[in-house]
Motif scaffolding. Structure first.
Motif, PDB file in Angstrom:
ATOM      1  N   THR A 326     -24.303 -28.199 -40.997  1.00 35.64           N
ATOM      2  CA  THR A 326     -24.756 -27.894 -42.357  1.00 35.64           C
ATOM      3  C   THR A 326     -25.688 -26.694 -42.403  1.00 35.64           C
ATOM      4  O   THR A 326     -26.142 -26.301 -43.484  1.00 35.64           O
ATOM      5  N   THR A 327     -25.982 -26.111 -41.249  1.00 28.84           N
ATOM      6  CA  THR A 327     -26.875 -24.953 -41.199  1.00 28.84           C
ATOM      7  C   THR A 327     -26.416 -24.003 -40.107  1.00 28.84           C
ATOM      8  O   THR A 327     -25.536 -24.343 -39.326  1.00 28.84           O
ATOM      9  N   GLY A 328     -27.014 -22.824 -40.056  1.00 31.06           N
ATOM     10  CA  GLY A 328     -26.693 -21.905 -38.975  1.00 31.06           C
ATOM     11  C   GLY A 328     -27.087 -22.508 -37.637  1.00 31.06           C
ATOM     12  O   GLY A 328     -28.197 -23.018 -37.492  1.00 31.06           O
ATOM     13  N   ASP A 329     -26.191 -22.452 -36.674  1.00 28.63           N
ATOM     14  CA  ASP A 329     -26.458 -23.019 -35.351  1.00 28.63           C
ATOM     15  C   ASP A 329     -25.906 -22.053 -34.310  1.00 28.63           C
ATOM     16  O   ASP A 329     -24.691 -21.929 -34.139  1.00 28.63           O
ATOM     17  N   GLY A 330     -26.829 -21.353 -33.613  1.00 26.74           N
ATOM     18  CA  GLY A 330     -26.404 -20.352 -32.636  1.00 26.74           C
ATOM     19  C   GLY A 330     -25.548 -20.922 -31.525  1.00 26.74           C
ATOM     20  O   GLY A 330     -24.582 -20.281 -31.083  1.00 26.74           O
ATOM     21  N   LEU A 331     -25.872 -22.121 -31.070  1.00 29.24           N
ATOM     22  CA  LEU A 331     -25.121 -22.747 -29.978  1.00 29.24           C
ATOM     23  C   LEU A 331     -23.707 -23.104 -30.428  1.00 29.24           C
ATOM     24  O   LEU A 331     -22.727 -22.816 -29.726  1.00 29.24           O
ATOM     25  N   ILE A 332     -23.581 -23.705 -31.605  1.00 32.57           N
ATOM     26  CA  ILE A 332     -22.260 -24.062 -32.124  1.00 32.57           C
ATOM     27  C   ILE A 332     -21.431 -22.804 -32.373  1.00 32.57           C
ATOM     28  O   ILE A 332     -20.223 -22.769 -32.067  1.00 32.57           O
ATOM     29  N   THR A 333     -22.051 -21.751 -32.896  1.00 33.11           N
ATOM     30  CA  THR A 333     -21.334 -20.496 -33.123  1.00 33.11           C
ATOM     31  C   THR A 333     -20.834 -19.915 -31.801  1.00 33.11           C
ATOM     32  O   THR A 333     -19.687 -19.450 -31.709  1.00 33.11           O
ATOM     33  N   ALA A 334     -21.692 -19.938 -30.770  1.00 30.60           N
ATOM     34  CA  ALA A 334     -21.294 -19.413 -29.457  1.00 30.60           C
ATOM     35  C   ALA A 334     -20.110 -20.196 -28.895  1.00 30.60           C
ATOM     36  O   ALA A 334     -19.151 -19.605 -28.371  1.00 30.60           O
ATOM     37  N   LEU A 335     -20.156 -21.500 -29.009  1.00 25.74           N
ATOM     38  CA  LEU A 335     -19.061 -22.327 -28.487  1.00 25.74           C
ATOM     39  C   LEU A 335     -17.784 -22.130 -29.292  1.00 25.74           C
ATOM     40  O   LEU A 335     -16.683 -22.116 -28.731  1.00 25.74           O
ATOM     41  N   GLU A 336     -17.915 -21.964 -30.600  1.00 25.33           N
ATOM     42  CA  GLU A 336     -16.733 -21.707 -31.433  1.00 25.33           C
ATOM     43  C   GLU A 336     -16.093 -20.374 -31.047  1.00 25.33           C
ATOM     44  O   GLU A 336     -14.862 -20.243 -30.992  1.00 25.33           O
ATOM     45  N   LEU A 337     -16.938 -19.377 -30.751  1.00 21.01           N
ATOM     46  CA  LEU A 337     -16.411 -18.083 -30.322  1.00 21.01           C
ATOM     47  C   LEU A 337     -15.715 -18.206 -28.973  1.00 21.01           C
ATOM     48  O   LEU A 337     -14.633 -17.637 -28.767  1.00 21.01           O
ATOM     49  N   MET A 338     -16.299 -18.947 -28.054  1.00 23.42           N
ATOM     50  CA  MET A 338     -15.660 -19.191 -26.755  1.00 23.42           C
ATOM     51  C   MET A 338     -14.306 -19.873 -26.950  1.00 23.42           C
ATOM     52  O   MET A 338     -13.327 -19.548 -26.271  1.00 23.42           O
TER      53      MET A 338
END
Length: 428
Positions: A326-338
Motif C-alpha cells: 500500500t506504500t512505496g517499498d524499495g525492497l519490494i520494487t527491487a525484487l519485482e525488478l529482479m
C-alpha cells in the motif's frame, strides 16, 4: 484549515530546531485522543534523534491510554504492512532521504498514510486543551514485527529463485540494514553489502538513493545493484555495466513486465509533474497511459486509487506496486525488478536503454521571506521557454526549505542555461 506542521510526507524538520521532543509529545497526545484505548506501532530509522522522539511520542500516546508497540529500527513500508496486518495505527520516525540532522514523523492507519483531513484534525487538537484520561497505556517491544514483514515479502516472491545471482546492496546506513540482506539471501542470492552502520550519524551520507554513483563505483561482485534510502521506501538500481537506472526507467521496465503478465490494471501508470517525458513517450507507444499528479507519494497513491492503477511512482525511486504493497517499498520494487529481469532473460542495461531519458535539470533555491513564485519576470520566462518546447516545473519542496526548479527538454545545454536563469531570478 492550512496545516502548520505537516508537509507532503508527514512532519519533517531539523531535530532540536523545527522538530522537537515537545512537538512530538503533542503529536502523541493528539493522536492518542483520536485512537482512544487502542494501540499504535512505532518504527524508526537509524538517526540519533530517533530514540528521543520515540520516547516523547510514546509518552504522549500512553498518557492518553494508548498502548505502544515498539518495533525498533524498521523500514517505513514494513511498519505500513504491519499496521495493515494488525488493523492499527502506526508512526514512523524518519526523514527518509534527508541528512542525519533531520528527522520526521509519519502517521499511518491500516497500511496507508493518513489523509490531509486527519492531519488537520491532529493539528487542531495540538493547539487546544487535551482531554483528561485516567487510563494509562503501556509500552512493550514488538521485535517480531521484523520477522512478520520479512515473511510477508518472501511469501509475495515465493516464485523468485535468485540462486547463483550476485547482487550488491547500498543500505544507506539506514532502516533496510535490518531487512534487505536477509531477504535477498533467503531467496538464494549472493549478496555484497555497503553502508550497513546503524550509528545514525552516517545515514544517507554520500550513499543511498541520493548518491547512487557510490554503488556504481564501488560494487564489485554484483551483476545488479540496488541503492535504498534511509527509511527504505525508495530504491535506485545499477545495471551490470555500472550505469544508474533511475526511478522512471524502473517504472517503465515494471510497466512492460506487468503488462505482459496481464497484471497492469487499466493500462495506466501514475507519475508526477517531475516524471520524465521520455517515459511518457515509451509508455504511450505500448498503449499505456501516463497520468501525472503533484509531487509526493501521497498524491500518486490517491490517483492510483482513483484511476484503478496498480503501478505508480517517482523518478526518485519512490514506487508503489499496489497489488504488492500500500506504500512505496524499495525492497519490494527491487525484487519485482529482479523478477522481470529473470523472466525476460535480459540484462537490466538492455531493458533500461529502451526507455529514452530527456535531459532534465533540477536546481534548489533556498526559500526566504522574500522568495516569491508570483515574480512577474519569472512567469514571463516560464511562458517563453514553455512555448519553445521546454517543460518547466517550479514548486516549493514539501520536505526542505527550498524552491525546486526543474527544466526538461531535448537540448541539455539549453536546459541547464534555462534552469540557471530561473534560479538567478528567484534568488533575487
Amino acid at each position: 484549515m492550512k496545516v502548520k506542521y505537516f508537509g507532503t510526507d508527514g512532519i519533517r524538520g531539523v531535530f532540536g530546531d523545527t522538530l522537537t521532543d515537545e512537538l512530538a509529545f503533542k503529536v502523541g497526545k493528539a493522536l492518542g485522543e483520536i485512537v482512544g484505548e487502542g494501540k499504535v506501532l512505532i518504527g524508526k530509522d537509524t538517526r540519533v534523534s530517533g530514540d528521543s522522539l520515540e520516547a516523547a511520542l510514546a509518552a504522549g500516546l500512553t498518557s492518553m491510554g494508548v498502548d505502544v508497540l515498539s518495533c525498533g529500527i524498521l523500514p517505513t513500508p514494513a511498519v505500513a504492512l504491519l499496521t495493515r496486518i494488525t488493523r492499527s495505527y502506526g508512526v514512523v520516525i524518519s526523514a527518509s532521504h534527508n541528512p542525519p540532522e533531520y528527522n520526521g514523523i509519519k502517521i499511518m492507519k491500516n497500511g496507508y498514510k493518513i489523509p490531509d483531513e486527519m492531519e488537520e484534525e491532529i493539528e487542531r487538537r495540538m493547539e487546544g486543551e487535551f482531554q483528561k484520561r485516567y487510563v494509562v497505556g503501556k509500552i512493550r517491544p514488538f521485535r517480531e514485527g521484523k520477522d512478520m514483514y520479512i515473511g510477508a515479502v518472501l511469501e509475495m516472491f515465493k516464485d523468485l529463485d535468485l540462486s547463483g545471482k550476485s547482487v550488491s546492496l547500498d543500505l544507506a546506513n539506514g532502516a533496510t540494514t535490518t531487512t534487505a540482506k536477509d531477504v535477498f539471501e533467503f531467496l538464494g542470492a549472493e549478496v555484497e553489502v555497503f553502508n550497513t552502520s546503524q550509528d545514525g550519524l552516517l545515514i544517507n551520507q554520500g550513499c543511498g538513493t541520493t548518491h547512487p554513483k557510490f554503488l556504481a563505483e564501488e560494487m564489485k561482485r554484483g551483476r545488479i545493484g540496488f541503492s535504498f534510502d534511509g527509511d527504505g521506501d525508495r530504491v535506485i538500481a545499477v545495471d551490470e555495466g555500472r550505469n544508474v537506472v533511475n526511478g522512471d526507467k524502473i517504472i517503465g521496465i515494471l510497466a512492460e513486465g506487468m503488462m505482459e503478465e496481464g497484471r497492469l490494471r487499466e493500462s495506466v501508470v501514475v507519475g508526477t509533474v517531475m516524471t520524465n517525458g521520455g517515459l511518457e513517450e515509451y509508455l504511450g507507444k505500448r498503449g499505456i497511459r501516463l497520468v501525472r499528479t503533484k509531487v509526493g507519494d501521497k498524491y500518486v497513491l490517491e490517483e492510483m486509487l482513483k484511476s484503478g492503477a496498480n503501478l505508480g511512482g517517482e523518478r526518485s525511486g519512490h514506487i508503489i506496486i499496489l497489488d504488492r504493497s500500500t506504500t512505496g517499498d524499495g525492497l519490494i520494487t527491487a525484487l519485482e525488478l529482479m523478477r522481470v529481469v529473470e523472466r525476460l532473460k535480459k540484462n537490466l542495461s538492455d531493458l533500461a536503454k529502451e526507455i529514452p531519458d530527456l535531459p532534465q535539470v533540477t536546481r534548489n533555491v533556498k526559500r526566504t521571506e522574500k522568495t516569491s513564485l508570483e515574480n512577474g519576470r519569472l512567469k514571463e520566462l516560464i511562458e517563453k521557454h514553455s512555448a519553445e518546447g521546454y517543460r518547466i516545473v517550479v514548486r516549493p519542496s514539501g520536505t526542505e526549505p527550498v524552491i525546486r526548479i526543474t527544466v526538461e527538454g531535448k537540448d541539455r545545454n539549453r536546459v541547464e542555461k534555462i534552469a540557471e536563469e530561473l534560479s538567478r531570478i528567484l534568488e533575487g
